[in-house]
Write an enzyme that holds these catalytic residues in place. Sequence first.
Site, PDB file in Angstrom:
ATOM      1  N   SER A 133       0.860  -1.188   0.000  1.00  0.00           N
ATOM      2  CA  SER A 133       0.000   0.000   0.000  1.00  0.00           C
ATOM      3  C   SER A 133       0.892   1.232   0.000  1.00  0.00           C
ATOM      4  CB  SER A 133      -0.875  -0.003   1.256  1.00  0.00           C
ATOM      5  OG  SER A 133      -1.534   1.236   1.431  1.00  0.00           O
ATOM      6  N   TYR A 146      -1.916  -0.363  10.999  1.00  0.00           N
ATOM      7  CA  TYR A 146      -1.965  -0.793   9.597  1.00  0.00           C
ATOM      8  C   TYR A 146      -0.702  -0.368   8.857  1.00  0.00           C
ATOM      9  CZ  TYR A 146      -3.562  -1.083   4.731  1.00  0.00           C
ATOM     10  OH  TYR A 146      -3.680  -1.365   3.393  1.00  0.00           O
TER      11      TYR A 146
END
Length: 240
Positions: A133, A146
Amino acid sequence: MTKPLIVITGASSGIGAETARLFAAEGHPLLLLARRLELLEELGLPDALCRKVDVTDRDAVAAAVREAQERHGPADAIVNNAGAMLLGRVADQPVDEWDRMIDLNIKGVLYGIRAVLPGMLARGAGTVINISSVAGRKTFPNHTAYVATKFAVHALSENLREEVAASGVRVVTIAPGAVETELLSHTSDERIKSDYRAWKESAGGALAPRAVAEAVAYAYRQPPEVTIREIVLAATGQES
């Protein structure tokens, strides 16, 4: 010529499902792994072995890969796509959400790699594609745990690339920005989810999963002597 086997984790929806459709259209046999077997089977893809596997179960991952390789030959690539995005603040986010992301986003990637890498090294060929990501490259509000897992994916991918480069195995990191997937729905804090949706809308929307699948395929299609080490992509309107 018969195309080689490709393994895709988290293949029941979103990026994983689109990647499966793309590679199936190109004639590859597939091993599709996810916890929701019915969604895998609903894809209706030819030469696709669908197995209900949680990638945090390393024995189940290894067993599924062995079964697929017995049927279709060696795995030429794995797309480690399974993951969770559980947003929250460190001071009050349920700690079991951290554990879930660490187990899925980091250990699950490592288990997928271990299941295919020895064979790739023995053959001197293969491609490991890890879906990370932009949160593996920079920080965002309410993303601390995260972000930690996605920075780990970036780090382990680059270190692995260094380990295996001389053996002819390629390692690729795909780092998308916001994507229209189910990931946000798993966040338990409703205010954070609402703020995230508003941020996404302010950027004019998110990437379609197919765009990320095309990036995966682009990296894989390169000649064996070429490694696209990292692809970072996001919706044009996404500033951060």
